[in-house]
Design a protein around this motif. Structure first.
Motif, PDB file in Angstrom:
ATOM      1  N   GLY A  35      14.318  11.512   1.138  1.00 20.82           N
ATOM      2  CA  GLY A  35      15.511  10.676   1.147  1.00 20.82           C
ATOM      3  C   GLY A  35      15.355   9.345   1.869  1.00 20.82           C
ATOM      4  O   GLY A  35      16.315   8.590   1.984  1.00 20.82           O
ATOM      5  N   PHE A  36      14.159   9.045   2.370  1.00 24.23           N
ATOM      6  CA  PHE A  36      13.922   7.802   3.086  1.00 24.23           C
ATOM      7  C   PHE A  36      12.884   6.960   2.344  1.00 24.23           C
ATOM      8  O   PHE A  36      11.933   7.492   1.780  1.00 24.23           O
ATOM      9  N   PRO A  37      13.050   5.629   2.366  1.00 26.98           N
ATOM     10  CA  PRO A  37      12.054   4.776   1.709  1.00 26.98           C
ATOM     11  C   PRO A  37      10.705   4.852   2.423  1.00 26.98           C
ATOM     12  O   PRO A  37      10.636   5.002   3.640  1.00 26.98           O
ATOM     13  N   LYS A  38       9.656   4.754   1.643  1.00 27.13           N
ATOM     14  CA  LYS A  38       8.286   4.842   2.157  1.00 27.13           C
ATOM     15  C   LYS A  38       7.482   3.745   1.476  1.00 27.13           C
ATOM     16  O   LYS A  38       7.594   3.559   0.265  1.00 27.13           O
ATOM     17  N   GLU A  39       6.681   3.028   2.238  1.00 26.78           N
ATOM     18  CA  GLU A  39       5.886   1.937   1.667  1.00 26.78           C
ATOM     19  C   GLU A  39       4.521   1.857   2.341  1.00 26.78           C
ATOM     20  O   GLU A  39       4.428   1.887   3.560  1.00 26.78           O
ATOM     21  N   TYR A  40       3.477   1.793   1.526  1.00 25.07           N
ATOM     22  CA  TYR A  40       2.117   1.571   2.003  1.00 25.07           C
ATOM     23  C   TYR A  40       1.630   0.243   1.451  1.00 25.07           C
ATOM     24  O   TYR A  40       1.862  -0.075   0.277  1.00 25.07           O
ATOM     25  N   ASN A  41       0.950  -0.542   2.276  1.00 20.04           N
ATOM     26  CA  ASN A  41       0.284  -1.761   1.857  1.00 20.04           C
ATOM     27  C   ASN A  41      -1.158  -1.688   2.329  1.00 20.04           C
ATOM     28  O   ASN A  41      -1.410  -1.411   3.499  1.00 20.04           O
ATOM     29  N   LEU A  42      -2.084  -1.940   1.420  1.00 18.69           N
ATOM     30  CA  LEU A  42      -3.509  -1.894   1.720  1.00 18.69           C
ATOM     31  C   LEU A  42      -4.154  -3.166   1.217  1.00 18.69           C
ATOM     32  O   LEU A  42      -3.980  -3.538   0.058  1.00 18.69           O
ATOM     33  N   SER A  43      -4.870  -3.837   2.090  1.00 20.80           N
ATOM     34  CA  SER A  43      -5.603  -5.044   1.722  1.00 20.80           C
ATOM     35  C   SER A  43      -7.084  -4.790   1.974  1.00 20.80           C
ATOM     36  O   SER A  43      -7.483  -4.516   3.109  1.00 20.80           O
ATOM     37  N   ILE A  44      -7.875  -4.860   0.914  1.00 20.73           N
ATOM     38  CA  ILE A  44      -9.319  -4.616   1.021  1.00 20.73           C
ATOM     39  C   ILE A  44     -10.047  -5.935   0.827  1.00 20.73           C
ATOM     40  O   ILE A  44      -9.874  -6.606  -0.189  1.00 20.73           O
ATOM     41  N   ARG A  45     -10.821  -6.299   1.818  1.00 23.16           N
ATOM     42  CA  ARG A  45     -11.638  -7.506   1.752  1.00 23.16           C
ATOM     43  C   ARG A  45     -13.106  -7.110   1.622  1.00 23.16           C
ATOM     44  O   ARG A  45     -13.416  -5.929   1.550  1.00 23.16           O
TER      45      ARG A  45
END
Length: 119
Positions: A35-45
């Motif tokens: 019931g809660f928002p979930k967000e993943y951000n991944l930056s690969i260099r």
């Protein structure tokens, strides 16, 4: 028999190079969990990564090094030496991640069972 061995070796090298060439970029997942928002951000260099996670009460992140073995991407966060950073809500307790490379546009976080898509 020797020709077959050389063929397999070259095939492995070609597949490894093709995977590494397209892995760099920004990946994201947005969804709802319990019931809660979930967000993943991944930056690969080229030689490093940073990953962040946003939930209702926290937004931890980490920076580290990555490596690929076969079709799996391994992320290892750098060691944190400052105790105050470890006690903040920005500290990511989980320090190692395994992601299955689906293609050059999608990565699957194995333990979380979510798919990150390239932006």
């Amino acid at each position: 028999m020797r020709k077959l061995g050389v063929f397999y070796f070259l095939f492995f090298i070609i597949c490894s190079c093709a995977t590494k060439k397209n892995i760099s970029g920004n990946y994201q997942y947005k969804g709802v969990s319990n019931g809660f928002p979930k967000e993943y951000n991944l930056s690969i260099r080229k030689d490093s990564f940073d990953i962040s996670y946003k939930s209702q009460d926290a937004s931890p992140n980490c920076v580290g090094k990555w490596e690929i073995f076969q079709d799996t991407l391994y992320l290892r966060c750098n060691k944190e030496n400052v105790v105050m950073n470890m006690l903040s809500n920005g500290y990511m307790n989980k320090r190692d991640y395994k992601l299955k490379i689906i293609d050059n546009q999608k990565l699957k976080m194995i333990e979380e069972n979510i798919i990150l898509s390239k932006k």
